[in-house]
Design a protein around this motif. Structure first.
Motif, PDB file in Angstrom:
ATOM      1  N   TYR A  53      -5.136  -6.818   8.095  1.00  0.00           N
ATOM      2  CA  TYR A  53      -5.461  -8.247   8.038  1.00  0.00           C
ATOM      3  C   TYR A  53      -4.221  -9.102   7.823  1.00  0.00           C
ATOM      4  O   TYR A  53      -4.027 -10.119   8.499  1.00  0.00           O
ATOM      5  N   LEU A  54      -3.354  -8.679   6.904  1.00  0.00           N
ATOM      6  CA  LEU A  54      -2.198  -9.498   6.533  1.00  0.00           C
ATOM      7  C   LEU A  54      -1.066  -9.415   7.555  1.00  0.00           C
ATOM      8  O   LEU A  54      -0.393 -10.417   7.836  1.00  0.00           O
ATOM      9  N   PHE A  55      -0.832  -8.218   8.112  1.00  0.00           N
ATOM     10  CA  PHE A  55       0.359  -7.995   8.932  1.00  0.00           C
ATOM     11  C   PHE A  55       0.029  -7.496  10.345  1.00  0.00           C
ATOM     12  O   PHE A  55       0.907  -7.026  11.054  1.00  0.00           O
TER      13      PHE A  55
ATOM     14  N   GLY B   6     -10.996 -11.369  10.344  1.00  0.00           N
ATOM     15  CA  GLY B   6     -11.873 -11.530   9.192  1.00  0.00           C
ATOM     16  C   GLY B   6     -12.659 -10.272   8.867  1.00  0.00           C
ATOM     17  O   GLY B   6     -12.975 -10.004   7.699  1.00  0.00           O
ATOM     18  N   ALA B   7     -12.983  -9.482   9.886  1.00  0.00           N
ATOM     19  CA  ALA B   7     -13.724  -8.246   9.655  1.00  0.00           C
ATOM     20  C   ALA B   7     -12.905  -7.275   8.807  1.00  0.00           C
ATOM     21  O   ALA B   7     -13.452  -6.554   7.958  1.00  0.00           O
ATOM     22  N   PHE B   8     -11.585  -7.266   9.009  1.00  0.00           N
ATOM     23  CA  PHE B   8     -10.727  -6.374   8.238  1.00  0.00           C
ATOM     24  C   PHE B   8     -10.491  -6.911   6.829  1.00  0.00           C
ATOM     25  O   PHE B   8     -10.338  -6.129   5.887  1.00  0.00           O
ATOM     26  N   LEU B   9     -10.487  -8.228   6.686  1.00  0.00           N
ATOM     27  CA  LEU B   9     -10.402  -8.807   5.347  1.00  0.00           C
ATOM     28  C   LEU B   9     -11.644  -8.436   4.533  1.00  0.00           C
ATOM     29  O   LEU B   9     -11.540  -7.944   3.400  1.00  0.00           O
ATOM     30  N   VAL B  10     -12.814  -8.636   5.125  1.00  0.00           N
ATOM     31  CA  VAL B  10     -14.060  -8.318   4.426  1.00  0.00           C
ATOM     32  C   VAL B  10     -14.137  -6.818   4.141  1.00  0.00           C
ATOM     33  O   VAL B  10     -14.500  -6.394   3.040  1.00  0.00           O
ATOM     34  N   GLY B  11     -13.778  -6.001   5.141  1.00  0.00           N
ATOM     35  CA  GLY B  11     -13.803  -4.558   4.943  1.00  0.00           C
ATOM     36  C   GLY B  11     -12.849  -4.106   3.860  1.00  0.00           C
ATOM     37  O   GLY B  11     -13.173  -3.217   3.055  1.00  0.00           O
ATOM     38  N   GLY B  12     -11.675  -4.719   3.806  1.00  0.00           N
ATOM     39  CA  GLY B  12     -10.710  -4.383   2.765  1.00  0.00           C
ATOM     40  C   GLY B  12     -11.200  -4.771   1.385  1.00  0.00           C
ATOM     41  O   GLY B  12     -11.041  -4.015   0.416  1.00  0.00           O
ATOM     42  N   VAL B  13     -11.837  -5.927   1.280  1.00  0.00           N
ATOM     43  CA  VAL B  13     -12.363  -6.385  -0.016  1.00  0.00           C
ATOM     44  C   VAL B  13     -13.482  -5.464  -0.486  1.00  0.00           C
ATOM     45  O   VAL B  13     -13.560  -5.098  -1.673  1.00  0.00           O
ATOM     46  N   VAL B  14     -14.358  -5.062   0.429  1.00  0.00           N
ATOM     47  CA  VAL B  14     -15.441  -4.139   0.055  1.00  0.00           C
ATOM     48  C   VAL B  14     -14.856  -2.795  -0.384  1.00  0.00           C
ATOM     49  O   VAL B  14     -15.344  -2.166  -1.335  1.00  0.00           O
ATOM     50  N   SER B  15     -13.796  -2.341   0.281  1.00  0.00           N
ATOM     51  CA  SER B  15     -13.138  -1.090  -0.110  1.00  0.00           C
ATOM     52  C   SER B  15     -12.516  -1.214  -1.498  1.00  0.00           C
ATOM     53  O   SER B  15     -12.559  -0.264  -2.300  1.00  0.00           O
ATOM     54  N   VAL B  16     -11.929  -2.367  -1.799  1.00  0.00           N
ATOM     55  CA  VAL B  16     -11.421  -2.605  -3.153  1.00  0.00           C
ATOM     56  C   VAL B  16     -12.568  -2.539  -4.155  1.00  0.00           C
ATOM     57  O   VAL B  16     -12.422  -2.006  -5.267  1.00  0.00           O
ATOM     58  N   GLY B  17     -13.736  -3.075  -3.766  1.00  0.00           N
ATOM     59  CA  GLY B  17     -14.910  -2.990  -4.627  1.00  0.00           C
ATOM     60  C   GLY B  17     -15.283  -1.547  -4.942  1.00  0.00           C
ATOM     61  O   GLY B  17     -15.679  -1.226  -6.074  1.00  0.00           O
ATOM     62  N   ALA B  18     -15.137  -0.652  -3.951  1.00  0.00           N
ATOM     63  CA  ALA B  18     -15.407   0.777  -4.194  1.00  0.00           C
ATOM     64  C   ALA B  18     -14.426   1.340  -5.219  1.00  0.00           C
ATOM     65  O   ALA B  18     -14.803   2.136  -6.089  1.00  0.00           O
ATOM     66  N   CYS B  19     -13.156   0.929  -5.126  1.00  0.00           N
ATOM     67  CA  CYS B  19     -12.151   1.356  -6.125  1.00  0.00           C
ATOM     68  C   CYS B  19     -12.526   0.870  -7.515  1.00  0.00           C
ATOM     69  O   CYS B  19     -12.389   1.615  -8.502  1.00  0.00           O
ATOM     70  N   VAL B  20     -12.986  -0.366  -7.607  1.00  0.00           N
ATOM     71  CA  VAL B  20     -13.370  -0.936  -8.903  1.00  0.00           C
ATOM     72  C   VAL B  20     -14.536  -0.158  -9.502  1.00  0.00           C
ATOM     73  O   VAL B  20     -14.567   0.117 -10.714  1.00  0.00           O
TER      74      VAL B  20
END
Length: 408
Positions: A294-296, A366-380
């Motif tokens: 998403y970022l790069f 945006g799909a990769f941003l949302v997917g990345g945030v959900v993956s961070v949620g799994a880490c949390v």
């Protein structure tokens, strides 16, 4: 002594042969599941249906596995695993032959759903049978071997099947799937002993823990949702955002598959010693890869590096959650493995739908941003549960110490 040594060698050979047959079956089922992705247009033209209709052969397959895994595992919980596996592989062979002979869409869809039902139960019993052949100290390596075989479907099975289908017609690779399934079927039917499921060595978890079991299920589902929110649309991302040509995108998909294979191979060597750490590392790596895209993603070099990270984590996430089921299952491991497979496939379907919604509302990034945030949620979820577990066990130890001091 000579007779005992010979019997030992024969037993080791039988175990190795059954494991190889299970690995081949895992490769074959994964190839069968994903093969239509490379043959969408060929099948659509041959049967005179739309490409989205053929796409339902993949979507419907995943939904069937998600819905049917636990009910089938529960219904077959008392049937000897040799009988179950031979029946499932027979279903794979028959359904593949029916699919290859299909001249209309209906029979092809029915055959695919039969294969999906077989795969739903296969993933529930395969791991239990495979690890039960060996000592508990090497369970992680056995799970790793099965995961490597399954990952080879994306690196070798689907590309080879796509090439063969384009050269000789789409039914040809489907017949090859039937042939590979038959080879696994014969080996397992001949060499796997017939035992009651509850008497098998891996029938129950080594460290039953309902809390950790639930945590792994939740984290695995979130991770699958996050991964497929982006991965479903990776071709469009690499073309539209990163600016790669169609040929370069095809090559990068192979790179992604190789990264997945390397990831499960490395994880398999660490799984026995660091089961929890490898799970957290896999989910965290996935999150970094998706957020990196998403970022790069507009810069080709960081985009490729992020894609490799994402690929290197995708296989290990499911692999490490399956391994956790064998440890933390509060009841039978076959039910736990079925629950994990069902939740993961539900996550895949939810991720594809979530990514599609984001795509309709904005750009593919945006799909990769949302997917990345959900993956961070799994880490949390994993980290929070681990902190809570350590805190509760620490309090328990302090309580025991205080009781001892009072007693003295």
């Amino acid at each position: 002594m000579d007779e005992a040594a010979e019997q030992g060698r024969r037993t080791r050979w039988h175990r190795s042969a059954v494991l190889a047959a299970l690995m081949l079956a895992a490769f074959t089922f994964n190839t069968a599941e994903n093969l239509p992705i490379g043959l969408l247009e060929l099948i659509a033209d041959s049967l005179r249906v739309s490409v989205p209709a053929v796409g339902l052969l993949v979507t419907g397959y995943g939904v069937t596995v998600a819905v049917a895994s636990v009910p089938l595992a529960h219904a077959m919980r008392s049937v000897p695993r040799r009988h179950v596996l031979t029946a499932l592989l027979t279903a794979l062979v028959v359904s593949s032959l029916v699919a290859a002979a299909a001249t209309s869409y209906g029979p092809l869809l029915a055959a695919r759903l039969l294969t999906a039902l077989a795969q739903a139960l296969f993933w529930a019993v395969m791991g239990q049978v495979a690890v039960g052949l060996f000592s508990p100290e090497v369970r992680g390596r056995v799970v790793g071997a099965l995961s490597v075989a399954g990952s080879l479907a994306l690196v070798l099975g689907v590309p080879a099947g796509t090439w063969l289908g384009r050269r000789d017609g789409w039914p040809v690779p489907v017949v090859v799937v039937a042939a590979l399934g038959f080879l696994s079927l014969v080996t397992i039917a001949a060499l796997l002993p017939t035992t009651r499921p509850d008497e098998e060595r891996a029938a129950y978890g080594t460290r039953p823990d309902a809390r950790r079991f639930g945590t792994v299920l939740a984290a695995g589902t979130l991770s699958a949702t996050g991964a497929f929110a982006g991965f479903t649309y990776i071709v469009r991302f690499l073309g539209n955002v990163s600016g790669f040509s169609p040929n370069a995108v095809s090559a990068l998909l192979v790179v992604f598959g190789v990264a997945c294979l390397i990831g499960v191979t490395i994880t398999g060597t660490l799984l026995d010693r660091f089961p929890q750490a490898t799970l957290v590392a896999a989910v965290a790596t996935q999150a970094v890869g998706m957020l990196g895209l998403y970022l790069f993603g507009t810069d080709p070099v960081p985009a490729v590096l992020s894609l490799i990270l994402m690929g290197g984590a995708l296989g290990p996430v499911f692999m490490t959650t399956q391994n956790a089921m064998l440890h933390y299952a509060p009841g039978r491991t076959d039910i736990a493995l079925a629950a994990n497979s069902g939740c993961y496939n539900a996550g895949i379907a939810a991720g594809a739908a979530l990514g599609g919604l984001v795509l309709r509302l904005g750009a593919v990034r945006g799909a990769f941003l949302v997917g990345g945030v959900v993956s961070v949620g799994a880490c949390v979820v994993l980290a929070g549960a681990e902190v809570a577990w350590r805190g509760s066990t620490g309090a328990g130890r302090r309580g025991v110490g205080e009781e001892r001091r009072v007693g003295t």
